[in-house]
Design a protein around this motif. Structure first.
Motif, PDB file in Angstrom:
ATOM      1  N   GLU A   1      84.232  73.901  56.809  1.00 22.68           N
ATOM      2  CA  GLU A   1      83.839  75.298  56.603  1.00 22.68           C
ATOM      3  C   GLU A   1      82.503  75.569  57.284  1.00 22.68           C
ATOM      4  OE1 GLU A   1      83.679  76.790  52.518  1.00 22.68           O
ATOM      5  OE2 GLU A   1      82.152  78.240  53.140  1.00 22.68           O
TER       6      GLU A   1
ATOM      7  N   ARG B   1      81.596  78.314  60.203  1.00 22.08           N
ATOM      8  CA  ARG B   1      80.560  79.343  60.021  1.00 22.08           C
ATOM      9  C   ARG B   1      79.538  79.306  61.149  1.00 22.08           C
ATOM     10  NH1 ARG B   1      80.286  82.165  55.284  1.00 22.08           N
ATOM     11  NH2 ARG B   1      81.707  81.540  53.617  1.00 22.08           N
ATOM     12  N   PHE B   2      79.131  78.099  61.560  1.00 24.26           N
ATOM     13  CA  PHE B   2      78.121  78.018  62.613  1.00 24.26           C
ATOM     14  C   PHE B   2      78.694  78.398  63.975  1.00 24.26           C
ATOM     15  CE2 PHE B   2      73.928  76.841  61.220  1.00 24.26           C
ATOM     16  CZ  PHE B   2      74.144  76.522  59.894  1.00 24.26           C
ATOM     17  N   TRP B   3      79.954  78.032  64.227  1.00 18.24           N
ATOM     18  CA  TRP B   3      80.563  78.415  65.506  1.00 18.24           C
ATOM     19  C   TRP B   3      80.676  79.934  65.588  1.00 18.24           C
ATOM     20  CZ3 TRP B   3      82.129  75.551  69.750  1.00 18.24           C
ATOM     21  CH2 TRP B   3      82.902  76.231  70.712  1.00 18.24           C
ATOM     22  N   LEU B   4      80.996  80.578  64.455  1.00 15.60           N
ATOM     23  CA  LEU B   4      81.224  82.021  64.446  1.00 15.60           C
ATOM     24  C   LEU B   4      79.960  82.824  64.151  1.00 15.60           C
ATOM     25  CD1 LEU B   4      84.666  82.148  62.585  1.00 15.60           C
ATOM     26  CD2 LEU B   4      84.235  82.345  65.035  1.00 15.60           C
ATOM     27  N   ALA B   5      78.798  82.153  64.132  1.00 19.08           N
ATOM     28  CA  ALA B   5      77.547  82.872  63.825  1.00 19.08           C
ATOM     29  C   ALA B   5      77.259  83.957  64.847  1.00 19.08           C
ATOM     30  CB  ALA B   5      76.382  81.890  63.749  1.00 19.08           C
TER      31      ALA B   5
ATOM     32  N   ILE C   1      86.729  83.294  57.303  1.00 23.88           N
ATOM     33  CA  ILE C   1      86.607  81.837  57.271  1.00 23.88           C
ATOM     34  C   ILE C   1      87.876  81.217  56.692  1.00 23.88           C
ATOM     35  CG2 ILE C   1      85.209  79.896  56.463  1.00 23.88           C
ATOM     36  CD1 ILE C   1      83.723  81.787  58.347  1.00 23.88           C
TER      37      ILE C   1
ATOM     38  N   VAL D   1      74.674  86.654  59.062  1.00 23.77           N
ATOM     39  CA  VAL D   1      75.701  86.029  59.901  1.00 23.77           C
ATOM     40  C   VAL D   1      76.466  85.023  59.064  1.00 23.77           C
ATOM     41  CG1 VAL D   1      74.394  86.369  62.036  1.00 23.77           C
ATOM     42  CG2 VAL D   1      74.121  84.240  60.750  1.00 23.77           C
ATOM     43  N   ALA D   2      77.599  84.584  59.581  1.00 25.44           N
ATOM     44  CA  ALA D   2      78.505  83.749  58.782  1.00 25.44           C
ATOM     45  C   ALA D   2      77.831  82.492  58.249  1.00 25.44           C
ATOM     46  CB  ALA D   2      79.734  83.379  59.610  1.00 25.44           C
ATOM     47  N   SER D   3      76.905  81.924  59.039  1.00 20.88           N
ATOM     48  CA  SER D   3      76.283  80.669  58.618  1.00 20.88           C
ATOM     49  C   SER D   3      75.181  80.860  57.578  1.00 20.88           C
ATOM     50  CB  SER D   3      75.702  79.943  59.842  1.00 20.88           C
ATOM     51  OG  SER D   3      74.985  80.844  60.660  1.00 20.88           O
TER      52      SER D   3
ATOM     53  N   MET E   1      80.830  81.120  50.303  1.00 20.93           N
ATOM     54  CA  MET E   1      81.932  82.005  49.910  1.00 20.93           C
ATOM     55  C   MET E   1      81.445  82.857  48.733  1.00 20.93           C
ATOM     56  SD  MET E   1      84.691  81.610  51.703  1.00 20.93           S
ATOM     57  CE  MET E   1      85.533  80.466  52.793  1.00 20.93           C
TER      58      MET E   1
ATOM     59  N   SER F   1      73.931  82.314  70.589  1.00 17.49           N
ATOM     60  CA  SER F   1      75.161  81.989  69.889  1.00 17.49           C
ATOM     61  C   SER F   1      75.987  81.080  70.802  1.00 17.49           C
ATOM     62  CB  SER F   1      75.951  83.273  69.651  1.00 17.49           C
ATOM     63  OG  SER F   1      76.225  83.887  70.911  1.00 17.49           O
ATOM     64  N   VAL F   2      77.139  80.654  70.317  1.00 20.89           N
ATOM     65  CA  VAL F   2      78.051  79.886  71.174  1.00 20.89           C
ATOM     66  C   VAL F   2      78.354  80.695  72.438  1.00 20.89           C
ATOM     67  CG1 VAL F   2      80.378  78.951  71.374  1.00 20.89           C
ATOM     68  CG2 VAL F   2      79.086  78.619  69.266  1.00 20.89           C
ATOM     69  N   GLN F   3      78.583  81.992  72.276  1.00 19.20           N
ATOM     70  CA  GLN F   3      78.895  82.834  73.443  1.00 19.20           C
ATOM     71  C   GLN F   3      77.725  82.841  74.427  1.00 19.20           C
ATOM     72  OE1 GLN F   3      79.517  83.651  70.277  1.00 19.20           O
ATOM     73  NE2 GLN F   3      81.348  84.907  70.076  1.00 19.20           N
TER      74      GLN F   3
ATOM     75  N   ARG G   1      75.386  80.607  74.721  1.00 18.08           N
ATOM     76  CA  ARG G   1      75.224  79.259  75.293  1.00 18.08           C
ATOM     77  C   ARG G   1      76.306  78.942  76.321  1.00 18.08           C
ATOM     78  NH1 ARG G   1      73.767  78.446  69.949  1.00 18.08           N
ATOM     79  NH2 ARG G   1      75.619  77.347  69.196  1.00 18.08           N
TER      80      ARG G   1
ATOM     81  N   GLU H   1      71.043  81.469  62.066  1.00 20.14           N
ATOM     82  CA  GLU H   1      71.369  81.439  63.507  1.00 20.14           C
ATOM     83  C   GLU H   1      70.994  82.778  64.108  1.00 20.14           C
ATOM     84  OE1 GLU H   1      73.415  79.213  65.734  1.00 20.14           O
ATOM     85  OE2 GLU H   1      72.517  77.812  64.326  1.00 20.14           O
ATOM     86  N   MET H   2      71.085  82.870  65.429  1.00 26.13           N
ATOM     87  CA  MET H   2      71.033  84.163  66.130  1.00 26.13           C
ATOM     88  C   MET H   2      69.639  84.753  66.253  1.00 26.13           C
ATOM     89  SD  MET H   2      73.934  84.580  67.211  1.00 26.13           S
ATOM     90  CE  MET H   2      73.946  86.238  67.879  1.00 26.13           C
TER      91      MET H   2
END
Lengths: 161, 758, 318
Positions: free
Chosen positions: A124, A128-132, A145, B691-693, B697, C129-131, C133, C217-218
């Motif tokens: 999980e 979350r970190f990939w989709l931040a 998620i 953000v998600a991180s 939940m 972000s991943v994008q 990067r 992040e971000m």
């Protein structure tokens, strides 16, 4: 100054377009090619709504110039389903109610697919970190998620060893 | 988790499930069309010139160079729109003044905030339109500005309106000020109330303005014909309201404007007003071409309505046994450049969850040089709740009472007093508290630097005008239409209620949102009203259709209509003594429709009343980093009475979404202005939404205490989830590190400074 | 709320559009020329003779935003992503050579590099972000010269050298000397960073990068700390480099902070001295991302935490 004539592959199809140097891939997709599935939320790479893949690499289309797409393969949300068959991520987003207004959804789907291609069994926290880089204001991310983790589970169970 | 407190009268077949929504596939494939996704042949692009100054007189505007740029078709300014009468119209709590509205859309005499629109250009490309803006020459006389609400209320503050005399004050003041209005509500006697208290706490609070933060910038496409008829495709929370406001501001008949409901990418209240639609419509009229406008993200932050910043003082008195004996609140809200802020809501909601005999709530609506506020999810209530629920927490500690116990002791139920006078007419609050008392997580142990906080909240919810049509198609499938914009899955909820009423499978009902010419009036999708009010209209329409179906079956069977019942999707005889008749499906009846009266169609239009309020009680566990002030949310549980969850997953989604907006409001979101009154963080990089991180939940606990005034017991669910969040987090931080935060946001530098202070 | 801003961070008052606006000259609109040379020499030649403002287009994740806001209005973009020496990663005798136009994601996916320089990879993994990067590059991150750039303190701590090509030929400069102030570099006209050389790793070395951001992040770093250290056989620190980001006009190399570690076992007392030295070296301002006092305090806190991670990594690497 004449426009650039760019040839690319978009969702597996050969496509070409004209653009000025300053036009981003996002404006090219939306305004030159009429592919409005990729959304603009900010124009500065802060929200991820314009996520696409460029030669398999997850990027923000607003941070790529149209001319930089020359010779590259682009994947957008319009290419995610195959005919009548939705991608498992698309299905899971619907089943889990992982979208409310839906404006961020194309970006999330492209980003999530990119994750699962690299890491078929993410935790999980990894999801979350990939989709931040993808902002959502409606869902609080919960069901997004859950949908991604459920899609990963299904992909793992159906992928032949 | 589902909690029922009353047995259901009948077994529900589809309501309460979570099917795929009708607009689901288009939204996951990129086919759904939002406001910015439309295009028409010959379309022009428009850009809007915005003030760089927080406060200035417009001495002159020279459009000539812009008009001369090749590709520019038209340039407009404020005076190109007709003047509007200065008057507040509509119910007091939501009154509108078109004199203000037209000036917010395009400034006239003055610009009142950085980002205030004052001119617009339509051109053949976006780039040319942008370039033309740079050629417009404006002579500004820059004036001193004021932003903070307390500063704006000072007698020597720069005035936005030289003739603003505070309404709601008797006698009216003789000197103008920035205070647009004063409201006061009072019951009982504060003096005797506080005198009888064992503990009294009075505290002051400040909150910064925050934006709704929808990911989709405002956008629309307008097409105005030479015959005076126009069409608009617009992302909004209410296309009928867009039609009304746009027609009014352009001086056209409402019926000459057709507004199509584009899909909307988030609103939360911020898209119940117009910014770009009147501009696009006027430019289209003048140029004879369709005109498209899309706001940039920067412009959304600079020029669309956030919610108010505030300055508040709240005083509460309790007895040792936990009875709240008196409450006094002072709420000063920024309205932005034009009246009105939601301060009246705040005064009415602040103490609403608690049965208190002696209450006073005073509110000030104050203008200042920043964008005019727009509604944001239960507007006003989250702000006053931050203050009240924080003070309640301090008092709970003082009398050594568990905060949930304190709330349960004072919880309102049917008959409890309100500060407005009329008593509460619904239950549900106590059940949300009980849900957390019973929750295993509430007593889970906490570690070092961790803390738990509790808070509750109230929101009126809404009723109002809605319309729905139901058509039985030739093959027996059902077409359902309403005029309620769908922000979060309501097309599915409408289809569920229709399917349940008609007794047919969900997949037999196709649910759309119709345009303004195709259906009766629908008020905005806001105020948590749609599942309630539009649901009533849908059920009404279905019941009318059932009457028609019974009649047609009676004709087909040649029996009296009172011998025919409608049950589980079929017309049947009431009892077998009438004869042996095969039940008739929708398909069978529809096949004979020409012989029994023609098309099977109906419309229902309602002004729904009897809505029940929303109550939410939440607890939150946090961990504070004592060396940096960073706050991490470990766990969040939100219990909310929704009456009945029609589509369970979308109801959960509303609860999750409101809580997370509250978390952002609590920890990181704020408007930051520089010395010149310019917004320093007009983008998602530095306007920091979660953000998600950042999050765990979120756990939604659905409580169902049905509302008898709705066919399925619905209470609005969309808004109240945000109301308690900031106080819940402040209370958790206090529990974790023993420091009381009284300013929002509770960002790391502030928390660290509080920790480091003695 | 009135807060002052570094000029660098505030966008000029233009009305940002959905695409980069062409700038005008005498009411006419001029376009932007785009070139994609295949050698570094060709790129430098283009930059050197450019009559108007010319910019290197590497990842574009800063430049495209700056063009959109009007902060930069180049008339020439030189896309360097087709130049082999700028897009390759190689190691010779343990010395890494990383092309300046290598995308962050690609660098972090290089397992051998990540094993050798986990601190640099920590830092690079925090850019956007991943994008972001997927496109952003270390060359761009360094030469954009944001005082808060994430890769920079880690690269400085690593002792990275920037390899520069210009009209006058090639030269090498330690990374800490590239930034000259917010948004400004010490590069001369026509010069370009082609790659970075990271020194060979001594045994028992470890590096780490930490930053403070309000969200997980971000965010742009409010404080960034890069620490690189080497231990001898007995566990005593013999070599250290400490760099601070986001607390001055450019990333700082802080010898005094390194001195607090050298000759010690990086124990609690040494960490306190390190923290004090880091806080003392910080020269931050108040801006919309953090206050002066906060940045000074957190510099010390993060320095301790980063040193602890670097120590653990050094002890794990024989």
């Amino acid at each position: 100054m004449p426009k650039h004539h760019v040839t690319t592959t978009i969702n597996g199809d050969a496509r070409e377009f004209l653009c000025d140097t300053q036009q981003t891939l996002l404006t090219v997709l939306r305004d030159e090619l009429g592919m409005t599935g990729t959304k603009e939320g900010c124009g500065t790479g802060d929200c991820g709504a314009c996520s696409v893949t460029l030669d398999g690499r997850l990027v923000c289309a607003c941070l790529v110039l149209g001319v930089e797409a020359q010779g590259k393969a682009i994947q957008t949300i319009e290419g995610m389903a195959q005919g009548e068959s939705l991608h498992v991520l698309q299905r899971k987003f619907l089943e889990h109610a992982a979208l409310q207004c839906g404006i961020c959804t194309p970006g999330f789907l492209i980003a999530a697919r990119s994750l699962l291609e690299r890491n078929p069994d993410p935790t999980e926290e990894e999801v979350r970190f990939w989709l931040a880089g993808n902002l959502c204001r409606c869902t609080g991310y919960n069901k997004i998620i859950e949908a991604v983790l459920d899609a990963a589970r299904e992909l793992r169970s159906t992928t032949p060893c | 988790m589902l909690m029922k407190t009353k047995p259901t009268e009948r077994e529900l077949k589809v309501v309460g499930s979570s099917p795929v929504r009708p607009d689901g596939v288009p939204k996951v494939t990129g086919a759904a069309q939002y406001g910015a996704d439309y295009a028409l042949p010959g379309m022009l692009w428009a850009s809007i010139l915005r003030s760089p100054h927080a406060h200035a007189t417009i001495r002159s505007i020279d459009l000539s160079k812009a008009q001369a740029l090749p590709g520019v078709k038209c340039v407009i300014i404020g005076s190109d729109l007709p003047e509007q009468k200065f008057e507040y119209v509509g119910p007091e709590r939501v009154a509108v003044n078109y004199w203000h509205m037209t000036r917010n859309v395009l400034a006239r005499e003055k610009v009142l905030y950085e980002g205030h629109a004052l001119a617009a250009v339509a051109a053949t490309t976006q780039a040319i339109a942008e370039a033309a803006l740079r050629l417009i020459e404006v002579d500004y006389e820059v004036l001193p500005h004021v932003i903070d609400v307390d500063e704006a209320m000072k007698p020597d503050a720069p005035l936005l309106f030289s003739d603003m005399l505070t309404r709601g004050v008797e006698p009216a003041p003789s000197r103008p000020s920035n205070i647009s209005k004063r409201v006061e509500f009072k019951i009982g006697s504060l003096d005797s109330g506080f005198a009888s208290a064992d503990e009294v706490v009075e505290m002051s609070f400040k909150t910064a303005p925050v934006h709704q933060g929808y990911i989709e910038p405002h956008a629309c496409l307008a097409r105005f014909g030479a015959d005076g008829q126009a069409e608009l495709w617009s992302s909004s929370q209410g296309h009928f309201v867009v039609r009304a406001y746009t027609a009014k501001l352009l001086g056209m008949a409402i019926g000459d404007l057709l507004v199509h409901p584009a899909e909307i990418g988030g609103g939360f209240g911020g898209k119940t007003v117009v910014y770009v639609e009147p501009i696009a419509a006027l430019l289209s009229r003048k140029t004879g071409h369709p005109v498209k406008i899309m706001m940039s993200r920067e412009d959304v932050f600079r020029a669309t309505g956030p919610t108010s910043g505030s300055s508040m003082t709240v005083k509460l008195g309790v007895k040792k046994d936990g009875t709240i004996v008196a409450a006094d609140g002072l709420f000063k809200f920024q309205a932005g450049a034009f009246p009105s802020s939601p301060v009246m809501n705040a005064t009415l909601c602040a103490f609403a969850p608690y049965a208190i005999q002696n209450v006073r709530a005073v509110g000030f609506d104050v203008v200042s040089n920043r964008p005019k506020v727009a509604a944001y999810r239960a507007p006003g209530s989250p702000i006053s709740a931050f203050a009240v629920e924080s003070v309640l927490d301090v008092l709970a500690a003082k009398i050594g009472m568990d905060p949930l116990t304190l709330r349960l002791k004072n919880a309102v139920h049917t008959g409890s007093p309100t500060v407005q006078g009329a008593p509460h007419t619904h239950d549900g609050f106590a059940e949300t508290i009980q849900a957390l008392v019973d929750h295993p997580g509430y007593r889970a142990p906490l570690g070092k630097n961790q803390g738990r906080g509790v808070a509750s909240g109230f929101w009126f919810n809404g009723g109002g005008e809605s319309s729905a049509t139901v058509h039985i198609n030739e093959d027996g499938s059902v077409s359902l239409a309403t005029g309620s914009m769908d922000v979060g899955g309501s097309r599915a909820s409408m289809a569920l209620m229709a399917a349940e009423t008609l007794g047919v499978p969900y997949d037999k009902v196709r649910s759309i949102v119709a345009d303004t010419a195709s259906i009766g009036y629908n008020h905005v999708t806001g105020g948590s009203r749609v599942t309630f009010a539009t649901g009533i209209a849908v059920v009404d329409a279905c019941n009318k259709i059932i009457e028609s179906l019974r009649l047609r079956a009676a004709l087909m069977w040649k029996v009296d209509v009172d011998k025919v019942i409608w049950e589980y999707g079929y017309a049947r005889v009431r009892d077998s003594s009438i004869g042996d008749f095969e039940p008739l499906s929708l398909k069978a009846i529809a096949a004979q429709r020409a012989l029994t009266g023609g098309p099977i169609a109906t419309e229902a239009a309602v002004n729904a009343t009897g809505q029940a309020p929303g109550f939410s009680t939440q607890f939150c566990d946090v961990e504070v980093d004592p060396e940096t002030g960073a706050v991490k949310i470990l766990r969040y549980v939100a219990a909310q009475d929704v009456g009945r969850a029609i589509h369970r997953r979308y109801v959960e989604g509303q609860i999750h979404g409101g809580v997370v907006q509250g978390i952002g409001w609590a920890l990181n979101e704020e408007y930051i202005y520089n010395q010149q009154g310019r917004l320093a963080n007009a983008g998602f990089l530095d306007y920091r939404i979660p953000v998600a991180s950042d999050l765990p939940m979120i756990e939604a606990v659905i409580v169902e205490v049905p509302n008898p005034n709705h066919p399925f017991g619905v209470k609005g669910a969309g808004e109240v989830s945000i109301v308690p969040a900031m106080a819940a987090i402040a209370n958790a931080i206090a529990d974790a590190v023993g420091r009381r935060m009284t300013e929002l946001p509770m960002s790391p530098p502030k928390v660290l400074a509080a920790i480091d202070s003695p | 709320m009135m807060q002052s801003c570094w000029i660098y961070f505030s966008k000029p008052l233009s009305y940002a559009s959905t695409q980069v606006p062409p700038h005008e000259k005498d009411g006419e609109m001029s376009e932007v020329r785009y070139e994609m040379p295949t050698t570094a020499e060709a790129a430098v030649a283009l930059l050197a003779v450019a009559t108007g403002p010319a910019k290197v287009l590497s990842g574009g994740t800063d430049l495209i935003i700056q063009m959109r806001s009007g902060q930069h209005t180049p008339s020439l973009l030189v896309d360097v992503k087709n130049i082999a020496e700028m897009t390759s990663i190689s190691a010779v005798n343990g010395c890494y050579l990383v092309g300046a136009a290598v995308a962050c994601m690609r660098l972090t996916e290089d397992a051998a590099f990540a094993k050798t320089w986990p601190g640099v990879v920590d830092a690079v993994n925090l850019v956007g972000s991943v994008q972001v990067r997927g496109r952003a590059t270390i060359g761009g991150n360094v030469c954009n010269a944001s005082p808060a750039a994430d890769s920079v303190p880690a690269m400085i701590a690593a002792g990275a050298i920037a390899n520069i090509l210009g009209p006058a030929g090639r030269r090498q400069v330690p990374v800490e000397l590239i930034a000259a102030g917010p948004g400004k570099t010490s590069l001369a006209k026509g010069e370009m960073v082609t790659s970075f050389t990271l020194p060979q790793r001594a045994p028992r070395s470890g590096d780490a990068y930490l930053r403070f951001t309000p969200r997980s992040e971000m965010d742009i770093a409010v404080v960034g700390v890069g620490i690189n250290l080497t231990l001898d056989d007995s566990g005593v620190c013999t070599h250290a480099r400490v760099s601070l980001g986001a607390v001055a006009a450019r990333a700082l190399l802080v010898p005094a902070a390194a001195a607090a570690l050298i000759g010690t076992r990086v124990d609690a007392a040494a960490l306190e001295r390190l923290a004090a030295a880091a806080s003392a070296a910080a020269q931050p301002i108040d801006d919309k991302r953090g206050t002066k006092e906060f940045r000074i305090k957190v510099s010390g806190v993060l320095a301790k935490r980063a040193a602890t991670i670097a120590l653990a990594r050094a002890m794990g690497n024989h």
